[in-house]
Design an enzyme around this catalytic site. Structure first.
Site, PDB file in Angstrom:
ATOM      1  CD  GLU A 194      -3.062  -1.001   2.145  1.00 33.67           C
ATOM      2  OE1 GLU A 194      -3.014  -0.096   3.247  1.00 33.67           O
ATOM      3  OE2 GLU A 194      -3.939  -1.889   2.124  1.00 33.67           O
ATOM      4  CD  GLU A 202      -3.473  -5.819   3.966  1.00 31.54           C
ATOM      5  OE1 GLU A 202      -4.077  -4.753   4.592  1.00 31.54           O
ATOM      6  OE2 GLU A 202      -2.239  -5.254   3.990  1.00 31.54           O
TER       7      GLU A 202
HETATM    8  C1  FCB Z   1      -4.485  -2.051   5.576  1.00 29.67           C
HETATM    9  C2  FCB Z   1      -3.040  -2.174   6.146  1.00 29.67           C
HETATM   10  C3  FCB Z   1      -2.703  -3.241   7.159  1.00 29.67           C
HETATM   11  C4  FCB Z   1      -3.851  -2.970   8.232  1.00 29.67           C
HETATM   12  C5  FCB Z   1      -5.277  -3.164   7.584  1.00 29.67           C
HETATM   13  C6  FCB Z   1      -6.406  -3.079   8.253  1.00 29.67           C
HETATM   14  O1  FCB Z   1      -4.533  -0.807   4.915  1.00 29.67           O
HETATM   15  O2  FCB Z   1      -2.074  -2.631   4.890  1.00 29.67           O
HETATM   16  O3  FCB Z   1      -1.519  -2.948   7.779  1.00 29.67           O
HETATM   17  O4  FCB Z   1      -3.773  -2.016   9.046  1.00 29.67           O
HETATM   18  O5  FCB Z   1      -5.187  -2.260   6.549  1.00 29.67           O
END
Ligand code: FCB
Length: 442
Positions: free
Chosen positions: A166, A348
């Site tokens: 990210e 994620e």
């Molecule tokens: C993302 C991040 C991770 C965590 C999630 C909830 O943006 O990559 O580290 O904080 O959100």
């Protein structure tokens, strides 16, 4: 959920990041990162909580890897800590720091779990922030050297390396709003960081290819459809602005070889001849971190006139984030429409819920299971509509340090009691274990 809808070789994984779980902040030569510093700055993190101990994964990784094996995942996505490996940020490699990842990789491989490594999940060595951090163009070279140190050491065993997690969040929350480390809220800082992070991506991808030629690489980025917080022209404009910075600024240059307008003009002072070619490295896969549609509002105080704000209606997680898996489907479809065919993985996805342990110590997190089922159904719908999506990583394997929100927000499928460090799989762990097993048998 109908497990037979997943391909037999669909890749199942869990994700974490180093500062959020490792602890051992001052051990074996690790130097402070910008997050160690930010967390100690009054008012930046809820209760002033730090990652000093976190989940103590640095010492407890064998137990964590054993649990992952029990879960049955194919892959574990984690990040390596730049301040452990190069405590001065550049120069000498700290053998003890690198040795930790050697042990972790070997213990994963012993259990047939693929290590997927992100080289940077926001924990820049503080000494490099003192030299201008991501605002300094030299950071691209520093990052390439750090990449070389990790990929040349682990590349004989690790087949997935990613420069960043990210980078858009690092740019926006770290340099435009100041909600995350290093805490800049400044237009010039954000624009400089944006371009230098992209340049660092290109240099790092080159270094990965040179040190580990058979490894796969790509961008791992948070992409969320941007909606106007209210239906009027000012809010629609705010949504366009956030979309530009969040969703396009760090993908267009890699896959289209250019910055979108009007960003290209804004970035002109930082972009030198040849930079866009360096950024547009060939990638083998695209990692999408997705949580929710984001709602955008005009904000004259923000450096770009817009902010991400509250969810106007609908069910939300403990973060206030909308629960609606169609956002994932729409985001995947939009990526294909804009960039053509790519190999996608969701790297994620998950939800924070205020789950406490029941009398028997179990966490019956049905709301998290419902969340996963909603998002996975939409992932399958996108797949059925032509998106080449090959895997899914849960955020997160275990409860951990949620940045400026400290330890209050729990995203794990494994509960962590921070006082005792006891790990207890939640109901969602059993649910995923069963789904993985059935998807392979189907
Ligand atoms: C993302 C991040 C991770 C965590 C999630 C909830 O943006 O990559 O580290 O904080 O959100």
């Amino acid at each position: 959920m109908d497990a037979s809808r997943f391909a037999k070789d669909f890749l199942w994984g869990v994700s974490t990041s180093c500062y959020q779980i490792e602890g051992a902040a001052a051990e074996d030569g690790r130097s402070p990162s910008i997050w160690d510093r930010f967390a100690r700055t009054p008012g930046k993190v809820v209760n002033g909580e730090t990652g000093d101990i976190a989940c103590d994964h640095y010492h407890r990784y064998p137990e964590d890897v054993a649990l992952m094996a029990e879960l049955g995942v194919d892959a574990y996505r984690f990040s390596t800590a730049w301040p452990r490996i190069l405590p001065e940020g550049t120069g000498a490699v700290n053998e003890a720091g690198l040795a930790f990842y050697d042990r972790l990789v070997d213990s994963l491989l012993e259990r047939s779990i693929e290590p997927w490594i992100c080289l940077h999940h926001w924990d820049l060595p503080a000494v490099l922030e003192d030299r201008g951090g991501w605002r300094n163009r030299d950071v691209a070279g520093w990052f390439a050297d750090y990449t070389h140190a990790v990929a040349s050491r682990l590349g004989d065993r690790v087949k997935h390396f990613f420069p960043f997690n990210e980078p858009n969040v690092l740019m926006w929350l770290g340099h435009a709003t100041g909600e995350h480390a290093p805490g800049h809220a400044d237009r010039e800082a954000a624009l400089a960081a944006l371009h230098h992070i992209n340049l660092a991506f290109g240099r790092s991808a080159q270094a990965i290819r040179a040190a580990a030629p058979d490894a796969r690489t790509g961008q791992i980025i948070s992409l969320q459809p941007c909606e106007p917080g209210r239906d009027d022209p000012a809010h629609r404009q705010a949504a366009e602005t956030i979309d530009l910075f969040w969703n396009l600024a760090m993908v267009d240059p890699i896959l289209l070889g250019r910055y979108p307008e009007p960003l290209a003009d804004m970035l002109a002072p930082w972009v030198k001849p040849g930079d866009l070619e360096t950024i547009a490295q060939p990638i083998n896969l695209f990692g999408l971190n997705h949580y929710c549609r984001m709602f955008c509002y005009p904000d004259p105080e923000s450096p770009f006139g817009a902010r991400i704000g509250e969810t106007p209606s609908g069910p939300t997680t403990d973060m206030g984030w909308l629960i609606d898996g169609t956002g994932l489907r729409d985001q995947l479809l939009r990526l294909v429409e804009r960039y053509g065919k790519q190999v996608f993985y969701v790297t994620e996805n998950g939800g924070a819920f205020p789950d406490g342990a029941g009398a028997d110590g179990r966490v019956d997190d049905r709301d998290r299971i419902a969340y996963f089922e909603d998002y996975l159904s939409n992932l399958l719908e996108a797949r059925d509509r032509g998106v080449d999506i090959r895997g899914y990583f849960v955020w997160s394997f275990m409860d951990n340090y949620e940045w400026s929100l400290g330890y209050a927000k729990r995203f794990g499928i494994v509960h962590v009691d921070y006082a005792t460090q006891k790990r207890t799989p939640k109901a969602s762990f059993d649910w995923l274990q069963d789904l993985i097993a059935r998807s392979r048998a189907a």
